[in-house]
Design a protein around this motif. Structure first.
Motif, PDB file in Angstrom:
ATOM      1  N   ASN A   1       0.800  -1.222   0.000  1.00 51.51           N
ATOM      2  CA  ASN A   1       0.000   0.000   0.000  1.00 51.51           C
ATOM      3  C   ASN A   1       0.831   1.270   0.000  1.00 51.51           C
ATOM      4  O   ASN A   1       0.299   2.378   0.092  1.00 51.51           O
ATOM      5  N   LEU A   2       2.150   1.131  -0.083  1.00 45.42           N
ATOM      6  CA  LEU A   2       3.023   2.300  -0.125  1.00 45.42           C
ATOM      7  C   LEU A   2       3.560   2.497  -1.536  1.00 45.42           C
ATOM      8  O   LEU A   2       3.439   1.639  -2.394  1.00 45.42           O
ATOM      9  N   ASP A   3       4.184   3.653  -1.757  1.00 49.38           N
ATOM     10  CA  ASP A   3       4.912   3.882  -2.998  1.00 49.38           C
ATOM     11  C   ASP A   3       6.178   4.668  -2.666  1.00 49.38           C
ATOM     12  O   ASP A   3       6.382   5.106  -1.527  1.00 49.38           O
ATOM     13  N   ALA A   4       7.043   4.850  -3.647  1.00 51.96           N
ATOM     14  CA  ALA A   4       8.343   5.475  -3.411  1.00 51.96           C
ATOM     15  C   ALA A   4       8.214   6.906  -2.887  1.00 51.96           C
ATOM     16  O   ALA A   4       9.009   7.349  -2.055  1.00 51.96           O
ATOM     17  N   ILE A   5       7.205   7.620  -3.355  1.00 48.91           N
ATOM     18  CA  ILE A   5       7.020   9.007  -2.903  1.00 48.91           C
ATOM     19  C   ILE A   5       6.644   9.044  -1.434  1.00 48.91           C
ATOM     20  O   ILE A   5       7.186   9.830  -0.647  1.00 48.91           O
ATOM     21  N   GLN A   6       5.716   8.181  -1.024  1.00 48.18           N
ATOM     22  CA  GLN A   6       5.325   8.127   0.378  1.00 48.18           C
ATOM     23  C   GLN A   6       6.495   7.728   1.263  1.00 48.18           C
ATOM     24  O   GLN A   6       6.721   8.312   2.323  1.00 48.18           O
ATOM     25  N   VAL A   7       7.261   6.730   0.826  1.00 49.11           N
ATOM     26  CA  VAL A   7       8.397   6.265   1.617  1.00 49.11           C
ATOM     27  C   VAL A   7       9.424   7.378   1.793  1.00 49.11           C
ATOM     28  O   VAL A   7      10.036   7.510   2.850  1.00 49.11           O
ATOM     29  N   GLY A   8       9.585   8.209   0.767  1.00 48.07           N
ATOM     30  CA  GLY A   8      10.523   9.319   0.860  1.00 48.07           C
ATOM     31  C   GLY A   8      10.131  10.345   1.902  1.00 48.07           C
ATOM     32  O   GLY A   8      10.960  11.154   2.329  1.00 48.07           O
ATOM     33  N   GLN A   9       8.866  10.316   2.333  1.00 54.02           N
ATOM     34  CA  GLN A   9       8.379  11.282   3.322  1.00 54.02           C
ATOM     35  C   GLN A   9       8.124  10.664   4.695  1.00 54.02           C
ATOM     36  O   GLN A   9       7.661  11.352   5.600  1.00 54.02           O
ATOM     37  N   LEU A  10       8.427   9.380   4.855  1.00 50.63           N
ATOM     38  CA  LEU A  10       8.089   8.697   6.105  1.00 50.63           C
ATOM     39  C   LEU A  10       8.749   9.321   7.324  1.00 50.63           C
ATOM     40  O   LEU A  10       8.200   9.281   8.421  1.00 50.63           O
ATOM     41  N   PHE A  11       9.943   9.893   7.158  1.00 47.63           N
ATOM     42  CA  PHE A  11      10.644  10.473   8.303  1.00 47.63           C
ATOM     43  C   PHE A  11      10.228  11.917   8.574  1.00 47.63           C
ATOM     44  O   PHE A  11      10.692  12.523   9.533  1.00 47.63           O
ATOM     45  N   ASP A  12       9.368  12.481   7.712  1.00 51.32           N
ATOM     46  CA  ASP A  12       8.920  13.857   7.922  1.00 51.32           C
ATOM     47  C   ASP A  12       7.965  13.926   9.102  1.00 51.32           C
ATOM     48  O   ASP A  12       7.098  13.067   9.266  1.00 51.32           O
ATOM     49  N   ARG A  13       8.115  14.947   9.893  1.00 50.46           N
ATOM     50  CA  ARG A  13       7.268  15.106  11.070  1.00 50.46           C
ATOM     51  C   ARG A  13       5.803  15.271  10.669  1.00 50.46           C
ATOM     52  O   ARG A  13       5.471  16.049   9.776  1.00 50.46           O
ATOM     53  N   PHE A  14       4.936  14.501  11.314  1.00 51.33           N
ATOM     54  CA  PHE A  14       3.477  14.514  11.138  1.00 51.33           C
ATOM     55  C   PHE A  14       3.013  13.884   9.838  1.00 51.33           C
ATOM     56  O   PHE A  14       1.821  13.845   9.557  1.00 51.33           O
ATOM     57  N   TYR A  15       3.937  13.360   9.017  1.00 49.84           N
ATOM     58  CA  TYR A  15       3.490  12.740   7.764  1.00 49.84           C
ATOM     59  C   TYR A  15       2.890  11.359   8.047  1.00 49.84           C
ATOM     60  O   TYR A  15       3.459  10.566   8.795  1.00 49.84           O
ATOM     61  N   THR A  16       1.748  11.075   7.451  1.00 51.62           N
ATOM     62  CA  THR A  16       1.129   9.755   7.553  1.00 51.62           C
ATOM     63  C   THR A  16       0.690   9.320   6.165  1.00 51.62           C
ATOM     64  O   THR A  16       0.559  10.133   5.244  1.00 51.62           O
ATOM     65  N   VAL A  17       0.454   8.033   6.019  1.00 54.25           N
ATOM     66  CA  VAL A  17      -0.135   7.516   4.790  1.00 54.25           C
ATOM     67  C   VAL A  17      -1.472   6.904   5.156  1.00 54.25           C
ATOM     68  O   VAL A  17      -1.717   6.554   6.301  1.00 54.25           O
ATOM     69  N   GLN A  18      -2.351   6.759   4.185  1.00 57.58           N
ATOM     70  CA  GLN A  18      -3.714   6.309   4.466  1.00 57.58           C
ATOM     71  C   GLN A  18      -3.750   4.932   5.105  1.00 57.58           C
ATOM     72  O   GLN A  18      -4.637   4.637   5.901  1.00 57.58           O
ATOM     73  N   SER A  19      -2.757   4.090   4.788  1.00 60.26           N
ATOM     74  CA  SER A  19      -2.767   2.736   5.338  1.00 60.26           C
ATOM     75  C   SER A  19      -2.255   2.675   6.771  1.00 60.26           C
ATOM     76  O   SER A  19      -2.294   1.644   7.404  1.00 60.26           O
ATOM     77  N   ALA A  20      -1.764   3.813   7.295  1.00 62.67           N
ATOM     78  CA  ALA A  20      -1.187   3.816   8.641  1.00 62.67           C
ATOM     79  C   ALA A  20      -2.270   4.072   9.671  1.00 62.67           C
ATOM     80  O   ALA A  20      -2.584   5.199  10.008  1.00 62.67           O
TER      81      ALA A  20
END
Length: 200
Positions: free
Chosen positions: A138-157
């Motif tokens: 459920n992830l993609d490369a763009i989302q993974v690139g932002q995983l360490f950003d503060r307050f960033y979430t993905v819909q599957s989280a």
């Protein structure tokens, strides 16, 4: 304020409510739970120690990894995750702050539970690199690139505040290490490197 909200919600649910009102109360309670989770995570983030406040001592990385995975065993089992753990048999020492490393591993395990499609590999190599890898369709490369950003979430989280991995990177870097994530062929890899000599 949250305590008061919980109190009034409990009082409301003791009354006879219409079907519509019950649905509204349920939504309010769910949103209150999310606010509580976010508030607690923000509080923990505010307590993230600085490098000067850390107690640096010899830490056996493989032992701490094993302890952390054991603590999450029941949660992983609930999600159908059977971890594969590859650790050196001999003690693998690094000069680190033990509570911070425990918190890092806990946050990474929590992240794996949310994103994994049922698998998890934890590896410690001879150069001090710890890798958490799992299938995450459920992830993609763009989302993974932002995983360490503060307050960033993905819909599957689910139940994610977007602070867990930010804390991982902050604490790792404060101990002279590095944290990075990559995504390839549907597989998420988060790597931590704890060098033998800390940067002062």
């Amino acid at each position: 304020p949250l305590t008061a909200i919980y109190g009034y919600l409990d009082l409301l649910q003791k009354d006879a409510l219409s079907e519509t009102s019950e649905r509204y109360v349920k939504i309010i309670r769910e949103r209150t739970e999310r606010m509580k989770e976010l508030t607690e995570e923000l509080f923990r983030y505010s307590l993230t120690v600085t490098a000067a406040e850390m107690t640096i001592e010899p830490v056996v990385l493989n032992h701490l990894l094993e302890e952390s995975a054991t603590a999450f065993y029941s949660t992983m089992k609930e999600y159908g995750i059977l971890p594969v753990i590859r650790l050196p048999e001999e003690k693998f020492l690094r000069q680190l702050d033990r509570p911070s490393v425990s918190r890092i591993f806990s946050n990474l395990l929590s992240n794996a539970v949310r994103h994994s499609a049922g698998d998890l590999e934890i590896t410690l190599t001879d150069d001090g690199t710890v890798t958490f890898a799992n299938t995450a369709p459920n992830l993609d490369a763009i989302q993974v690139g932002q995983l360490f950003d503060r307050f960033y979430t993905v819909q599957s989280a689910k139940n994610s505040t977007g602070l867990g991995l930010s804390i991982v990177r902050t604490l790792t870097e404060q101990m002279g290490g590095t944290a990075e994530a990559e995504y390839e062929n549907g597989r998420l890899r988060i790597r931590l490197c704890f060098p033998e000599n800390r940067n002062e």
